[in-house]
Design a protein around this motif. Structure first.
Motif, PDB file in Angstrom:
ATOM      1  N   THR A  53      62.175  53.407 103.621  1.00 55.18           N
ATOM      2  CA  THR A  53      62.697  52.777 104.838  1.00 55.18           C
ATOM      3  C   THR A  53      62.133  53.422 106.097  1.00 55.18           C
ATOM      4  N   GLY A  54      61.401  54.513 105.963  1.00 56.20           N
ATOM      5  CA  GLY A  54      60.732  55.098 107.112  1.00 56.20           C
ATOM      6  C   GLY A  54      59.658  54.191 107.701  1.00 56.20           C
ATOM      7  N   LEU A  88      62.442  46.903  98.796  1.00 55.64           N
ATOM      8  CA  LEU A  88      62.527  47.748  99.994  1.00 55.64           C
ATOM      9  C   LEU A  88      61.563  47.274 101.081  1.00 55.64           C
ATOM     10  N   LEU A  89      60.360  46.861 100.687  1.00 54.22           N
ATOM     11  CA  LEU A  89      59.412  46.347 101.672  1.00 54.22           C
ATOM     12  C   LEU A  89      59.946  45.073 102.315  1.00 54.22           C
ATOM     13  N   LEU A  90      60.525  44.194 101.505  1.00 48.53           N
ATOM     14  CA  LEU A  90      61.121  42.971 102.055  1.00 48.53           C
ATOM     15  C   LEU A  90      62.275  43.298 102.987  1.00 48.53           C
ATOM     16  N   ALA A  91      63.044  44.329 102.649  1.00 50.93           N
ATOM     17  CA  ALA A  91      64.133  44.759 103.524  1.00 50.93           C
ATOM     18  C   ALA A  91      63.605  45.214 104.879  1.00 50.93           C
ATOM     19  N   MET A  92      62.466  45.929 104.892  1.00 52.81           N
ATOM     20  CA  MET A  92      61.886  46.394 106.146  1.00 52.81           C
ATOM     21  C   MET A  92      61.470  45.226 107.025  1.00 52.81           C
ATOM     22  N   LEU A  93      60.862  44.213 106.429  1.00 54.34           N
ATOM     23  CA  LEU A  93      60.432  43.051 107.205  1.00 54.34           C
ATOM     24  C   LEU A  93      61.630  42.292 107.773  1.00 54.34           C
ATOM     25  N   LEU A 152      63.140  59.187 112.081  1.00 54.21           N
ATOM     26  CA  LEU A 152      63.963  60.303 111.623  1.00 54.21           C
ATOM     27  C   LEU A 152      65.013  59.863 110.608  1.00 54.21           C
ATOM     28  N   GLN A 153      65.275  58.569 110.541  1.00 57.42           N
ATOM     29  CA  GLN A 153      66.376  58.083 109.702  1.00 57.42           C
ATOM     30  C   GLN A 153      66.225  58.425 108.223  1.00 57.42           C
ATOM     31  N   PRO A 154      65.035  58.228 107.615  1.00 53.70           N
ATOM     32  CA  PRO A 154      64.963  58.529 106.181  1.00 53.70           C
ATOM     33  C   PRO A 154      65.244  59.989 105.853  1.00 53.70           C
TER      34      PRO A 154
END
Length: 328
Positions: free
Chosen positions: A118-119, A171-176, A265-267
Motif C-alpha cells: 500500500t506504500g 492490493l494493486l487494484l485497491a491502490m488504483l 509513511l503509512q505502510p
C-alpha cells in the motif's frame, strides 16, 4: 499601498500548506491501523472471522449512519448536480473498491505484506491528481516520489522472497481505487467543507452498503472473536469516517500532490502497529527502509509543485462563509 489580500499572501499560503501537511499526517496515522485492524476483522484463511464483504459494506453503512447525524447537526447543504459525479467516483473508490480489495487480499497475506504494497498509494494519488487537477510537480518531486515507491517495492520484494500472488493483484487494484477516490474527494473539498465531503460520500452509498451489510451478516456472529469485532469497530469509526476529516482537509489546504506523499509513511506505521496488535515480528531491515522512505518524503516536501487554479464545483455560497481558503 499594499494591495495584496491577506488571504493570498505567501506567508498565509505557507502556513496553510504546513497545516495541511500536519492534518495529512494525522489522517495517515489513523489510516495506518486500517491494515492490521482489517486483518483482525477478517482473520486468516485458516481461522476466518468476519466475511470480507460484510467488513466492507458494514463499516461503510455504520459510518454513513454517523454521517447522517453529523450532516443534520451541521445543517449541511444538499449536494448539487455538479457534485454528484465526483461524489459517486469517491464512493466507488474509497467506500467500495479500496476496502473490499484490501479485505480480500488480507485473507491470503499477512498485514505486514499488505502494508508495504500500500506504500504505492501516494505515487498513484500524485499521478492521478497531477493529471486531473492540473498540478505541475517538478522533476525533483517526481524523482523523490519514484525513489520512495522503489524503496517500498524493494522492501515488498525482499520480504516476499520474490513471490507474487493473487493477493498482490487485489492490493494493486485497491491502490488504483483509493487514488481515484482521493482525487475526487480532494476536488470536492476545494469548494465544500471537507468534513461534509466524506459524510455525503458515505450517505449516498447507504442504499447499497446497508442491504449488502445485512445480507452478508455473519451466520454465527457469536462465534466471531471480540478482537475481530474491535477491528471492525475501528475501521468503521476511524478508518471510514474520522480519519477522512483530517485527510481531506489536509489535501485541500496543502495541495493533493504534496500532501499525498506523506502517505508514504503509512505502510511503516502499519508495520509497527502490527507488532502489538497481531504479534507479527518486526525485523531490523524494516526500520532501515522506514528511515529511507521518510527521507524521500522530507526531501520531496521541499520540491516545488506548480499550481493551476482547478475547476471548482458549484456549491451554495453559504458553505464557504466561515471556511478557510482551500486549495486542491
Amino acid at each position: 499601498m499594499n494591495t495584496m489580500s491577506p488571504m493570498s499572501s505567501p506567508l498565509r499560503d505557507l502556513a496553510a500548506e504546513r497545516r495541511g501537511l500536519w492534518l495529512g499526517l494525522l489522517g495517515v496515522a489513523v489510516f495506518a491501523l486500517t491494515t492490521p485492524m482489517t486483518r483482525l476483522a477478517v482473520g486468516p484463511l485458516e481461522a476466518p472471522q468476519l466475511p470480507p464483504l460484510f467488513v466492507t459494506a458494514g463499516r461503510a453503512a455504520g459510518a454513513a449512519l454517523l454521517s447522517l447525524i453529523f450532516l443534520l447537526l451541521t445543517r449541511a447543504a444538499w449536494p448539487t448536480r455538479a457534485e454528484r459525479g465526483a461524489l459517486l467516483l469517491s464512493a466507488a473508490g474509497t467506500v467500495l473498491g479500496f476496502p473490499l480489495c484490501l479485505a480480500m487480499a488480507l485473507r491470503e497475506v499477512p498485514s505486514m505484506h499488505a502494508s508495504v504494497i500500500t506504500g504505492l498509494l501516494p505515487l498513484c494519488t500524485a499521478a492521478v491528481g497531477a493529471w486531473h487537477l492540473r498540478q505541475r510537480p517538478s522533476r525533483g518531486f517526481w524523482l523523490c516520489a519514484l525513489a520512495g515507491a522503489a524503496l517500498v517495492l524493494g522492501f515488498a520484494w525482499t520480504q516476499g522472497g520474490g513471490r507474487v500472488s493473487a493477493a498482490d493483484g487485489w492490493l494493486l487494484l485497491a491502490m488504483l481505487c483509493g487514488a481515484a477516490g482521493y482525487v475526487a474527494g480532494a476536488r470536492l473539498s476545494a469548494a465544500r467543507p471537507p468534513e461534509q465531503v466524506i459524510c455525503w460520500v458515505l450517505v449516498i452509498s447507504l442504499p447499497l452498503t446497508l442491504p449488502v451489510a445485512l445480507w452478508s451478516w455473519p451466520p454465527a456472529p457469536q462465534a466471531v472473536s471480540g478482537s475481530a469485532w474491535a477491528g471492525f469497530a475501528y475501521v468503521t469509526v476511524f478508518s471510514m469516517w474520522l480519519g477522512f476529516f483530517a485527510w481531506y482537509r489536509g489535501l485541500a489546504l496543502g495541495g493533493l500532490v504534496r500532501v499525498s506523499q506523506v502517505q508514504m509513511l503509512q505502510p511503516f506505521l502499519a508495520l509497527l502497529a502490527a507488532v502489538p496488535l497481531l504479534g507479527e515480528p518486526l525485523q531490523a531491515d524494516t526500520l532501515v527502509f522506514a528511515l529511507a522512505v521518510m527521507a524521500c518524503v522530507g526531501i520531496g516536501r521541499t520540491m516545488p509543485v506548480g499550481r493551476t487554479p482547478p475547476r471548482v464545483l458549484a456549491v451554495p455560497s453559504s458553505l464557504n462563509r466561515s471556511e478557510p481558503e482551500c486549495r486542491a
